[in-house]
Design a protein around this motif. Sequence first.
Motif, PDB file in Angstrom:
ATOM      1  N   GLU A   1     -31.609  37.795  -0.187  1.00  0.00           N
ATOM      2  CA  GLU A   1     -31.104  37.156  -1.399  1.00  0.00           C
ATOM      3  C   GLU A   1     -31.709  37.821  -2.639  1.00  0.00           C
ATOM      4  N   ASP A   2     -30.865  38.306  -3.520  1.00  0.00           N
ATOM      5  CA  ASP A   2     -31.276  38.887  -4.809  1.00  0.00           C
ATOM      6  C   ASP A   2     -32.055  40.202  -4.698  1.00  0.00           C
TER       7      ASP A   2
ATOM      8  N   ASN B   1     -27.600  42.770  -1.640  1.00  0.00           N
ATOM      9  CA  ASN B   1     -27.659  41.305  -1.620  1.00  0.00           C
ATOM     10  C   ASN B   1     -26.861  40.775  -0.442  1.00  0.00           C
ATOM     11  N   THR B   2     -27.323  39.675   0.097  1.00  0.00           N
ATOM     12  CA  THR B   2     -26.522  38.945   1.078  1.00  0.00           C
ATOM     13  C   THR B   2     -26.111  37.623   0.446  1.00  0.00           C
ATOM     14  N   PRO B   3     -25.099  36.966   1.014  1.00  0.00           N
ATOM     15  CA  PRO B   3     -24.900  35.565   0.649  1.00  0.00           C
ATOM     16  C   PRO B   3     -26.170  34.761   0.953  1.00  0.00           C
ATOM     17  N   LEU B   4     -26.201  33.577   0.371  1.00  0.00           N
ATOM     18  CA  LEU B   4     -27.423  32.769   0.409  1.00  0.00           C
ATOM     19  C   LEU B   4     -27.494  31.997   1.735  1.00  0.00           C
ATOM     20  N   THR B   5     -27.944  32.663   2.778  1.00  0.00           N
ATOM     21  CA  THR B   5     -28.001  32.010   4.091  1.00  0.00           C
ATOM     22  C   THR B   5     -29.052  32.681   4.957  1.00  0.00           C
ATOM     23  N   GLU B   6     -30.167  32.009   5.133  1.00  0.00           N
ATOM     24  CA  GLU B   6     -31.269  32.620   5.874  1.00  0.00           C
ATOM     25  C   GLU B   6     -30.902  32.791   7.345  1.00  0.00           C
ATOM     26  N   GLN B   7     -30.202  31.815   7.917  1.00  0.00           N
ATOM     27  CA  GLN B   7     -29.822  31.982   9.321  1.00  0.00           C
ATOM     28  C   GLN B   7     -28.869  33.158   9.456  1.00  0.00           C
TER      29      GLN B   7
ATOM     30  N   GLN C   1     -36.632  34.969   0.953  1.00  0.00           N
ATOM     31  CA  GLN C   1     -37.166  34.908  -0.417  1.00  0.00           C
ATOM     32  C   GLN C   1     -38.508  34.176  -0.528  1.00  0.00           C
TER      33      GLN C   1
ATOM     34  N   TYR D   1     -38.501  29.008   3.143  1.00  0.00           N
ATOM     35  CA  TYR D   1     -37.057  28.985   3.398  1.00  0.00           C
ATOM     36  C   TYR D   1     -36.683  29.732   4.672  1.00  0.00           C
TER      37      TYR D   1
ATOM     38  N   TYR E   1     -42.518  23.502  -1.535  1.00  0.00           N
ATOM     39  CA  TYR E   1     -41.524  24.449  -1.025  1.00  0.00           C
ATOM     40  C   TYR E   1     -41.663  25.874  -1.541  1.00  0.00           C
TER      41      TYR E   1
END
Lengths: 325, 392
Positions: free
Chosen positions: A29-30, A55-61, A82, A86, A129
């Motif tokens: 991410e970013d 960048n990837t879409p916002l998805t850790e899995q 990130q 997370y 977090y």
Amino acid sequence: MAEMNMLHAINEALAIAMETDANSVIFGEDVGQFGGVFRATAGLQDKFGASRCFNTPLTEQGIIGFANGLASNGMTPIAEIQFADYIFPAIDQLVNETAKFRYRSGNEFNVAGLTVRTPYGGGIAGGHYHSQSPEAYFTQTPGIKVVVPRNPEQAKGLLLAAIRDPNPVIFFEPKRLYRASVGEVPEGDYQLPLGKAEVVKQGADITLVAWGAQMEIVEKAADMAEKEGISCEIIDLRTLAPWDEDTVAESVIKTGRLLINHEAPLTGGFAGEIAAVIAERCFLYLESPISRVCGLDTPYPLAHEKEYMPDALKTFEAIKATVNF
Amino acid sequence: MTTGTHLSDTIHRVEFLDKDALKIPTLKVLQADGTAYESAILPNIDQALALKIMDTCAFTRVLDERMLAAQRQGRISFYMTCTGEEAAIIGSAAALDPQDVILAQYREHAALRYRGFTTKQFMDQLFSNANDLGKGRQMPIHYGSCELNYQTISSPLATQIPQATGVGFAFKHKQQRNIAICYFGEGAASEGDFHAGLNMAAVLGSPVIFFCRNNGYAISTPTNEQYAGNGIASRGLGYGMHTIRVDGNDMLAVLAATQMARAYAIEHQKPVLIEAMTYRLGAHSSSDDPSGYRSKDEEQQWRQHDPVLRFKLWLINKGWYDEAHDLNIMQQYREEILAAVKVAEKVAIPNIDTIIEDVFDTPTPALKRQLEQLKSHIAKYPSAYPKTSGRS
């Protein structure tokens, strides 16, 4: 040798990994044009193109599943999560997939090329977090190596070793040291060994074991103890899985005492594992109970961050209590 | 008939559906000058509701301006603004019943204000002091209030989405005519929890409004690097869910859509997806600098679509509001917030005993021992630790 901070050293290691392995790719991410929220990947997209740093879409899995797939097909994925806080949406991919890819297939398949970089730890007013140290979730997962550097020189050499190691590695970066830790870093390409602890200071009365950002804490506590005539031996574990039992055991056989310090909560933390192994291997040499100076068994708090942390004063008190047992 | 295919016609040669085959209109009610489109159907709104919405806008603008400044001055550690997204947040919150549960992402403090969170309560949270409902445990902006049915913010993204499905389902089970509303950004919609939450809500039948603030950016990542499809709304149809896209900078469009969505969710005990198209005018947070990933020109263009201004013009046209009152209320809130800052920052952080509370319903013996050790350590080195409430 050039003086630089830890982020700069990590950035150099990433650039070298990309230059020396055309199959290496960096994503998360970013991390693309922006260069990551901490700027660890700054300039890498310009240098290597958006097909290798993106960048990837916002998805850790998704990030880790994608990384597993890349690695299983001969690539060298370097994924960024990130914040270590997370990483949990990716725990299925990491624990059930990454860690078991080789074993479950009888080595028909593996994800040897995978490295996950993730900033961990507190001391930055990050609350629940943006502060956690989740290393012990992964040290109980056979099949994943866990590495934590303490300074810029270590970060560069250990990260290059992690990326090239023929096993998946989670590389926890101590974010409170990203800019605060500045030091001499060798130029060019070099690696430091995984699975090998380093005795950073010799001593006679007690062995202090830590890793990552807590190394500077135990060093400070050792300085305080020295003024009271207590000689501390300090070990940076560097790799938590697999950890270097021999170096720690040899030291404890010499000093007769052991203190382990980590930021993560006490219960179930990796200090418990070290204590158990050293109790088995060094029982007859121990002159006092093994001491653990760790985070409290609470979620990581904000207002009481300073009280929660296993700081130098708490470590100093525990050193004295252990030596004077 | 096979489940899930019974709605399909059959074809006998290969024809792919193009992603552009799906046309999703955008609901707009107000024009830039604050007049309604001729054919627009207005939401249910009277003067009292309109003024409450406007008052919340004014407060939120001032709060964001003052507290970002306070962060810059080092008085608080962190801040997030919702500037530019007020219509999406307040317009939706204003369509709800106070008993409807709000599960927000983190940029929806305007909805909490709409519910009645006081200036003092905002300050106590932002300063992590002994009066904070969250006991000083979380970073600034992680508000929550059981009394106001606003669940406490958790930083991880999208975790609240499947939870909202559960909250809605609980209302259904209890036969209580309320809903859950779940706010999230278009970035969070990439998380697995988005899929899980929406699919479960549609399959199980849960009265939830999934409210997506599509504000253009997930920190630095623009929407064209976040998804390749037709926004987030297109996905609602895939889940078999009532779906609408609205102009998120149009207060009356958001209010109208959310009022209708709520009525539908209650009547049919089913979820609705609303995608509000808007723009995050400020940085992601006080830790972020957007100049690294977007142009001032782009920001300037979006400033022309100020949602608060558009709504204010409508109010002025109605004769319900005027500029003098607007200036007056903004000034009043500046003074109120500044005074509240001065009070809140002088209140100590919570008593150290609270550090072990709420891990479980009651502290475990081990936690009690850890607290006693900690307290005797602090007693030995009192100046090395912050002054907590109850300790001189």
